[in-house]
Design an enzyme around this catalytic site. Structure first.
Site, PDB file in Angstrom:
ATOM      1  N   CYS A  67      20.265  31.939  36.187  1.00 24.44           N
ATOM      2  CA  CYS A  67      20.652  32.603  34.936  1.00 24.44           C
ATOM      3  C   CYS A  67      19.455  33.409  34.454  1.00 24.44           C
ATOM      4  O   CYS A  67      18.456  32.840  33.997  1.00 24.44           O
ATOM      5  CB  CYS A  67      21.084  31.593  33.885  1.00 24.44           C
ATOM      6  SG  CYS A  67      21.574  32.362  32.318  1.00 24.44           S
ATOM      7  N   HIS A  77      27.807  37.662  42.880  1.00 23.96           N
ATOM      8  CA  HIS A  77      28.394  38.694  42.025  1.00 23.96           C
ATOM      9  C   HIS A  77      29.199  39.681  42.854  1.00 23.96           C
ATOM     10  O   HIS A  77      28.820  40.031  43.979  1.00 23.96           O
ATOM     11  CB  HIS A  77      27.296  39.474  41.291  1.00 23.96           C
ATOM     12  CG  HIS A  77      26.620  38.683  40.224  1.00 23.96           C
ATOM     13  ND1 HIS A  77      27.030  38.704  38.916  1.00 23.96           N
ATOM     14  CD2 HIS A  77      25.561  37.835  40.276  1.00 23.96           C
ATOM     15  CE1 HIS A  77      26.246  37.908  38.196  1.00 23.96           C
ATOM     16  NE2 HIS A  77      25.347  37.371  39.006  1.00 23.96           N
ATOM     17  N   GLU A 114      31.810  36.083  33.434  1.00 25.34           N
ATOM     18  CA  GLU A 114      30.885  35.153  34.060  1.00 25.34           C
ATOM     19  C   GLU A 114      31.621  33.917  34.566  1.00 25.34           C
ATOM     20  O   GLU A 114      32.399  33.299  33.826  1.00 25.34           O
ATOM     21  CB  GLU A 114      29.791  34.745  33.071  1.00 25.34           C
ATOM     22  CG  GLU A 114      28.645  34.009  33.703  1.00 25.34           C
ATOM     23  CD  GLU A 114      27.414  33.964  32.806  1.00 25.34           C
ATOM     24  OE1 GLU A 114      26.430  33.337  33.227  1.00 25.34           O
ATOM     25  OE2 GLU A 114      27.438  34.541  31.712  1.00 25.34           O
ATOM     26  N   CYS A 153      24.553  39.208  30.814  1.00 26.29           N
ATOM     27  CA  CYS A 153      24.375  38.396  32.015  1.00 26.29           C
ATOM     28  C   CYS A 153      23.213  38.992  32.801  1.00 26.29           C
ATOM     29  O   CYS A 153      23.326  40.103  33.336  1.00 26.29           O
ATOM     30  CB  CYS A 153      25.648  38.381  32.861  1.00 26.29           C
ATOM     31  SG  CYS A 153      25.490  37.438  34.390  1.00 26.29           S
ATOM     32  N   GLY A 156      23.859  39.358  36.484  1.00 23.73           N
ATOM     33  CA  GLY A 156      24.860  40.421  36.642  1.00 23.73           C
ATOM     34  C   GLY A 156      24.229  41.795  36.535  1.00 23.73           C
ATOM     35  O   GLY A 156      24.554  42.711  37.305  1.00 23.73           O
TER      36      GLY A 156
END
Length: 273
Positions: A78, A155, A204, A213, A216
């Protein structure tokens, strides 16, 4: 009489992507479980957050960061939480995550994170079967030919025109749980809105629509650079604000942006366990 244990936590956020951080690097805290993480993340009956973060000692690096999404599932990385933890730690560090080791440093009013090298092999995403991850021959309604990038976690990235309207609240969970993605997937929808400037919305995995994110933004910038849409220094604008991403082929991803401590509190562990 019921025994109780009061456990401290720190509420933080990176561009509105928010976390409840439990610092067990020195203090002994109860083991985080899927049930406890889900209850803590609940926005009506718990602390309320996108992710629950647990910091713990590490034999290899400065410390370990564990990440639990709002559904209680533990995930690999994260980026926004990494910036928040960098500010909490207050000095450079190398930390251990399920997605690999990453490096943190302070930068201006925020933090800079070396997120490691992106991975593109279909098995590293992972996908259910082999295909070209730079331009996948698949689609869901108006979202077609995405790229797939593992930037610490998996992703899929779709590029659309700036005026395209996408119902990501509907399509996001469909794509996240598609059999093509055996471990689930984070869904990114991006548009080029200027020179080296992308706008991004993210569904997410395990958390839903989010204001920001970090991984992301990293995955999207890398996919855009690979397609020649932008240069090696990219501004990614999310609903919560901007992140700056740098990447060159064969090197690691550098992400820079703000993070904030909101407040500190305590909870009765037995209410969540």
């Amino acid at each position: 009489m019921r025994r109780t244990m009061r456990v401290p936590f720190i509420k933080m956020h990176g561009l509105g992507n928010d976390f409840a951080v439990f610092d067990a690097r020195e203090a002994r805290l109860p083991a985080m479980t899927q049930t406890a993480a889900r209850a803590i993340a609940d926005r009506t009956r718990g602390v309320g957050c996108d992710q629950v973060i647990v910091l713990a000692p590490s034999d290899k690096h400065d410390f370990v960061m564990r990440i639990f999404n709002a559904d209680g599932g533990e995930v690999e990385a994260c980026g926004n939480a990494a910036r928040a933890v960098a500010i909490l730690h207050g000095k450079p560090a190398r930390i251990e995550t399920r997605g690999g080791a990453i490096s943190l440093d302070l930068s201006g009013d925020g933090a800079s994170v070396d997120m490691g090298e992106p991975r593109f092999d279909w098995e590293a995403i992972p996908l259910a079967y082999a295909m070209d991850t730079a331009s996948m021959p698949v689609g869901w309604d108006a979202l077609e030919n995405p790229a797939a990038v593992n930037a610490g976690n998996p992703h899929v990235v779709f590029f659309v025109e700036p005026d395209t309207e996408i119902d990501l609240a509907t399509l996001g969970p469909q794509i996240e749980r598609d059999p093509l993605f055996p471990q689930g997937i984070n869904v990114n929808v991006a548009a080029k809105v200027g020179d080296d400037h992308l706008r991004l919305d993210v569904w997410e995995r395990g958390a839903g629509l989010t204001r920001a994110c970090g991984t992301g933004a990293c995955a999207t910038a890398v996919a855009a650079i690979r397609r020649g849409l932008v240069g090696e220094h990219v501004t990614v604008t999310l609903p919560g604000g901007d992140l700056r991403i740098e990447w060159r082929e064969g090197e690691t991803i550098r992400m820079t942006g703000p993070a904030t401590e909101a407040y500190r509190g305590e909870l009765e562990w037995e209410d969540y366990a």
